[in-house]
Write a protein that holds these residues in place. Structure first.
Motif, PDB file in Angstrom:
ATOM      1  N   PRO A 187       0.805  -1.226   0.000  1.00 51.49           N
ATOM      2  CA  PRO A 187       0.000   0.000   0.000  1.00 51.49           C
ATOM      3  C   PRO A 187       0.841   1.280   0.000  1.00 51.49           C
ATOM      4  N   VAL A 188       2.032   1.225   0.595  1.00 45.74           N
ATOM      5  CA  VAL A 188       2.928   2.383   0.571  1.00 45.74           C
ATOM      6  C   VAL A 188       3.368   2.657  -0.863  1.00 45.74           C
ATOM      7  N   THR A 189       3.740   1.601  -1.570  1.00 48.44           N
ATOM      8  CA  THR A 189       4.148   1.711  -2.973  1.00 48.44           C
ATOM      9  C   THR A 189       3.009   2.263  -3.828  1.00 48.44           C
ATOM     10  N   PRO A 216       2.223  12.695   5.743  1.00 45.52           N
ATOM     11  CA  PRO A 216       3.007  11.527   6.146  1.00 45.52           C
ATOM     12  C   PRO A 216       2.677  10.335   5.255  1.00 45.52           C
ATOM     13  N   THR A 217       3.702   9.613   4.846  1.00 43.29           N
ATOM     14  CA  THR A 217       3.486   8.442   4.006  1.00 43.29           C
ATOM     15  C   THR A 217       2.825   7.334   4.829  1.00 43.29           C
ATOM     16  N   PRO A 218       2.236   6.343   4.162  1.00 43.36           N
ATOM     17  CA  PRO A 218       1.655   5.209   4.897  1.00 43.36           C
ATOM     18  C   PRO A 218       2.683   4.494   5.772  1.00 43.36           C
ATOM     19  N   ALA A 219       3.974   4.640   5.468  1.00 43.31           N
ATOM     20  CA  ALA A 219       5.008   3.980   6.262  1.00 43.31           C
ATOM     21  C   ALA A 219       5.088   4.538   7.678  1.00 43.31           C
ATOM     22  N   GLY A 251      -0.469   5.641   7.707  1.00 36.78           N
ATOM     23  CA  GLY A 251      -1.467   4.664   7.303  1.00 36.78           C
ATOM     24  C   GLY A 251      -2.283   5.197   6.140  1.00 36.78           C
ATOM     25  N   ILE A 252      -3.229   4.405   5.664  1.00 30.44           N
ATOM     26  CA  ILE A 252      -4.100   4.798   4.555  1.00 30.44           C
ATOM     27  C   ILE A 252      -5.552   4.511   4.951  1.00 30.44           C
ATOM     28  N   PRO A 253      -6.506   5.453   4.699  1.00 22.52           N
ATOM     29  CA  PRO A 253      -6.314   6.787   4.130  1.00 22.52           C
ATOM     30  C   PRO A 253      -5.644   7.732   5.126  1.00 22.52           C
ATOM     31  N   LYS A 254      -4.878   8.673   4.588  1.00 22.50           N
ATOM     32  CA  LYS A 254      -3.973   9.482   5.406  1.00 22.50           C
ATOM     33  C   LYS A 254      -4.692  10.265   6.512  1.00 22.50           C
ATOM     34  N   ASP A 255      -5.681  11.062   6.165  1.00 18.52           N
ATOM     35  CA  ASP A 255      -6.333  11.918   7.164  1.00 18.52           C
ATOM     36  C   ASP A 255      -7.079  11.093   8.215  1.00 18.52           C
TER      37      ASP A 255
END
Length: 323
Positions: free
Chosen positions: A179-181, A233-236, A239-243
């Motif tokens: 998911p980060v990719t 901030p990246t998911p690393a 997390g996702i979704p960011k907000d």
């Protein structure tokens, strides 16, 4: 004062404070705090740096009444986090903790600690600063962004999943990194039609390794800060979704991340580089706080996640030098 070393370099740099430039800035995770260092960047030899003899006596404040989140409490919280992830169908949520190192009347040799980190992590951006009563040291190799001013090429990486160097990858780490990719690829395609993406490979950092995928794109210089704001901030580290995940972090973490999981901006004549601020510690006169975290998924084992944070803390702890 600030000292730092770029990845794969043997040179140490500082800022001379003789101009109004801000070549180096530290941004907190929530971007509510920015610490700027003014002046021109200049090189200092390792020998000259070693003569400085910075130690914890220079620090003005003590850490008072700190409550450390021990293993049982942390694992109890992770059980709640995993339930939250399942209910909200999240691919990943990053949760951090702080590990206490009490000096017990001893002093820390900050100069030697910085040099130890430089030697232990040749592929990392390593830094040490004292400013306005705050002292931080860190060493990590995740690049949030690197912009070439002459060619307009922008580079970044997807770095996630953590295991000891002698272990094999499992589906948990692969599912954590993917998911980060995907997130980074989706951000970059808004700014460039052609994206170079590498195969995923091992990225070794001392006693641990991560999964890494590299990206290269051509962008317009005026879009650089917008891309960084989209990536951070990246998911690393979130997390996702960011907000949604940023709000969840505020719910589960009772401490401020401060500079941990924020980023460092460094501008030189040819490049503007952004480094994620992980594997870092905040130093006080009597103690240090090591900030660590991990990507939690629906399949996470709370015991393994605790062990992962302990392993990450060792990256700093084993390099701290007492006088």
């Amino acid at each position: 004062m600030l000292y730092f070393r770029f990845p794969f370099s043997e040179k140490i740099y500082t800022t001379d404070e003789n101009s109004d430039k801000n070549p180096v800035s530290f941004f907190s995770f929530d971007q509510s705090e920015v610490i700027d260092f003014e002046g021109d960047i200049e090189e200092i030899t390792i020998e000259d740096f070693a003569k400085q003899h910075y130690n914890s006596d220079l620090l003005s404040s003590n850490l008072m009444e700190f409550w450390e989140e021990k293993q049982p409490k942390y694992q109890e919280k992770l059980v709640e986090v995993i339930d939250f992830i399942k209910i909200n169908d999240l691919s990943k949520l990053v949760i951090s903790r702080r590990k206490l190192l009490n000096f017990n009347g001893s002093k820390i040799n900050l100069s030697e600690t910085f040099l130890n980190l430089c030697e232990a992590y040749p592929n990392a951006f390593v830094y040490f600063f004292i400013k306005d009563g705050k002292c931080w040291l860190g060493a990590f190799s995740e690049v949030l962004g690197k912009f070439n001013k002459k060619t307009s090429q922008f580079e970044t990486m997807s770095l996630a999943g953590t295991i000891p160097v002698n272990e094999d990858w499992t589906s948990k780490e692969i599912e954590e990194q993917q998911p980060v990719t995907d997130f980074i690829h989706d951000v970059l395609k808004e700014f460039s039609e052609e994206i170079e993406q590498s195969e995923t490979y091992d990225h070794i950092s001392g006693n641990i390794k991560h999964l890494r995928t590299d990206f290269k794109v051509k962008i317009k210089a005026e879009n650089l800060e917008k891309i960084i704001s989209e990536l951070h901030p990246t998911p690393a580290v979130c997390g996702i979704p960011k907000d949604f995940c940023k709000n969840a972090i505020r719910q589960f973490e009772k401490h401020s991340r401060n500079l941990y999981a924020g980023y460092i901006r460094v501008e030189t004549e040819d490049y503007i580089q952004y480094f994620v601020n992980l594997r870092c510690a905040e130093f006080f006169k009597n103690a240090a706080l090591i900030y660590v975290g991990g990507g939690i998924t629906a399949d996470s084992s709370v015991e393994k996640e605790w062990n992962e944070t302990e392993l990450k803390a060792e990256a700093i702890l084993k390099n701290i030098a007492f006088t």
